[in-house]
Each structure stands twice: as C-alpha cells, then as structure tokens.
Design an enzyme around this catalytic site. Structure first.
Site, PDB file in Angstrom:
ATOM      1  CG  ASN A   9       3.620   4.582   9.942  1.00 32.27           C
ATOM      2  OD1 ASN A   9       3.123   3.647  10.564  1.00 32.27           O
ATOM      3  ND2 ASN A   9       3.027   5.133   8.889  1.00 32.27           N
ATOM      4  CE  LYS A  11       4.246   3.301   5.982  1.00 32.94           C
ATOM      5  NZ  LYS A  11       4.435   3.652   4.574  1.00 32.94           N
ATOM      6  CG  HIS A  95       0.172   7.226   6.569  1.00 32.60           C
ATOM      7  ND1 HIS A  95       0.133   6.527   5.382  1.00 32.60           N
ATOM      8  CD2 HIS A  95       1.485   7.410   6.859  1.00 32.60           C
ATOM      9  CE1 HIS A  95       1.364   6.286   4.990  1.00 32.60           C
ATOM     10  NE2 HIS A  95       2.212   6.809   5.866  1.00 32.60           N
ATOM     11  CD  GLU A  97       0.944   3.437   3.669  1.00 32.55           C
ATOM     12  OE1 GLU A  97       0.862   2.977   4.832  1.00 32.55           O
ATOM     13  OE2 GLU A  97       2.036   3.663   3.110  1.00 32.55           O
ATOM     14  CD  GLU A 167       4.495  10.240   5.706  1.00 35.16           C
ATOM     15  OE1 GLU A 167       5.557   9.731   6.084  1.00 35.16           O
ATOM     16  OE2 GLU A 167       3.410   9.636   5.720  1.00 35.16           O
ATOM     17  N   GLY A 173       7.466   4.579   0.085  1.00 34.64           N
ATOM     18  CA  GLY A 173       7.701   3.171  -0.237  1.00 34.64           C
ATOM     19  C   GLY A 173       8.190   2.948  -1.655  1.00 34.64           C
ATOM     20  CB  SER A 213      11.975   6.925  -0.111  1.00 35.77           C
ATOM     21  OG  SER A 213      10.976   6.109  -0.706  1.00 35.77           O
TER      22      SER A 213
END
Ligand code: 13P
Length: 251
Positions: A9, A11, A95, A97, A167, A173, A213
């Site tokens: 991904n 992003k 996701h 985010e 996730e 991250g 990660s």
C-alpha cells in the site's frame, strides 16, 4: 486452498516518474519462484501507468479506496467503473487511515463493499483495533464488530472476492509490530469468527493478511504463522529491495 498474498500500500507516496522507477525495480528484483500473489496499490493518478508498466508481469494493481456511488456529483471521488475500466480489479477498503482521517464508518464500508462486489472487484478489507482497545482488552470485540458491521452482510459466494487485512492501528507506521504470536492469536480468532458465521470452507479459504510495520527482518517469522497468509505493507513497500526481501519471507 487459500492464496498467499503480499500487497504494497503505497499511500500518498510516489510521483509518476518515481512510480515507474519503483515498478521497474520490482520487476527486476522480485523473486519469481515464490508462490504468492503480489499486489501494489499506487495512488489513483498513477494506476493507469502502473497497469501499463506491469502488463507482462505477475504483479497486480489495486486502488487504495473508491466511492460507494456509481457516479454523481461527488467532487474529487473515484467510482468502481472508473477503476475497472482502466483494468484495476482490486480495491483496498476500510484502511484505518480512511477510517480515522476521512471518517469512514462500518456502515459506509458495507456500502463500498457492495459496490465493489457488484462490479466483480476483489476487496482487500482492512480492520484492526486501536492501542486503547488492546489496553482495555477489547481488541477481539472491536475486530468482531468491524467484521460484522462492514462485511458480514455479504453472501457466501462473495467471499471468493474478499481478502482480509488485519492491521492493528498501533502497529501502523510506528515501527512497533505485533509479535508473531499476537498476529497469530488474532488471525485465528478472525478465522474462527468467519467459521461461526459462514462455515469451515469459507473460513479456511479466505486469505488473512497482517499489516503494521512489516519489515524485511520480521516478515518471515510473521508469515510463518499458520493463520497469517501474507502481509499488507506500507513504508517498506516503497523500496524495491525491502519489498522483495519481504516477499522472500513468504516462502
Ligand atoms: P506500515 O507498514 O508503514 O506500518 O503500514 C502498514 C499499512 O498501513 C499498510 O496498509
């Protein structure tokens, strides 16, 4: 038999020039004797470019999001037919985010899933708990609710289009990966939850990816767990060498 999958991904990273460069490096570097499906998800504006560059490769292209409506006055949004029309058959939905920064709810995601399925697209459905949920020992409840409210309305035969991506938000991250044991524990719970609702065949066949990660030095151990069928990779998918090493870890 479920597929092993490693997806990147990207992003909001990589211009067109950088996209072309990274894709060509991936074509060169990715091991071609690994039995895993490889997917990359560049930003919308570079999807056509990616489809062209990857035409004769085994690497598939996914979008990072899409709108639930067929078309309409939704400035700045992208529809399912816009994606399939340029050859994109897979979309990442839910996701964290998107959930956190763009307020995507389970109910909205259920609509997006329906639209994707209507267009015969594959869906990488993302979900996972926040740090506080885990500290409060609510992580299993949170994950079960996300699955129930966003996905468990689909028909049995739609599951062949679904890839799950667990996730945990606290691992995205941050450099803090779930331990292989934590990933396995949750993936086993997810598969069990699907078994309860949809039966063993569907539970055994669905690929459940871990994301958060994943790096070259921890991928192999995470992927070695029986209910972890691959990974959804963020930062480490932006370097061909790192992504290739992660793909090596799926052997
Ligand atoms: P990182 O691998 O950068 O933690 O990101 C994971 C992710 O969000 C993939 O969708």
């Amino acid at each position: 038999m479920r597929n092993k999958i490693v997806a990147g991904n990207w992003k909001m990273h990589k211009t067109a020039v950088e996209t072309k460069q990274l894709l060509n490096e991936l074509i060169d570097k990715l091991p071609n004797d690994v039995e895993a499906q490889i997917i990359v998800a560049p930003t919308f504006v570079n999807l056509s470019l990616a489809i062209n560059v990857l035409e004769n490769s085994n690497i598939a292209v996914a979008a990072q999001n899409m709108h639930q409506a067929e078309a309409g006055a939704f400035t700045g949004e992208i529809s399912a037919s816009m994606l399939t029309n340029i050859g994109v058959q897979t979309v990442i939905l839910g996701h964290s985010e998107r959930r956190a920064y763009f307020h995507e709810t389970d109910a909205l995601l259920a609509e997006k899933v329906n639209t994707a399925l209507k267009h015969d697209m594959n869906v990488i459905f993302c979900f996972g708990e926040e740090l506080k949920d885990r500290q409060d020992n609510q992580h299993f409840n949170v994950v079960e609710n996300q699955l129930r409210d966003g996905l468990f309305h689909i028909e049995n035969n739609a599951w062949e289009k679904i890839i799950l991506a667990y996730e945990p938000v606290w691992a995205i991250g941050t450099g803090e990966t779930a331990t292989p044991e934590q990933a396995q524990e949750m993936h086993e719970f997810i598969r069990e939850t699907i078994r309860k609702h949809y039966g063993s065949d569907i539970a055994e066949d669905v690929s459940i990816l871990y994301g958060g990660s994943v790096k070259p030095d921890n991928a192999k151990e995470i992927f070695s767990k029986p209910d972890v069928d691959g990974g959804l990779i963020g930062g480490a998918a932006l370097k061909a060498e790192d992504f290739s090493k992660i793909v090596e870890g799926i052997r």
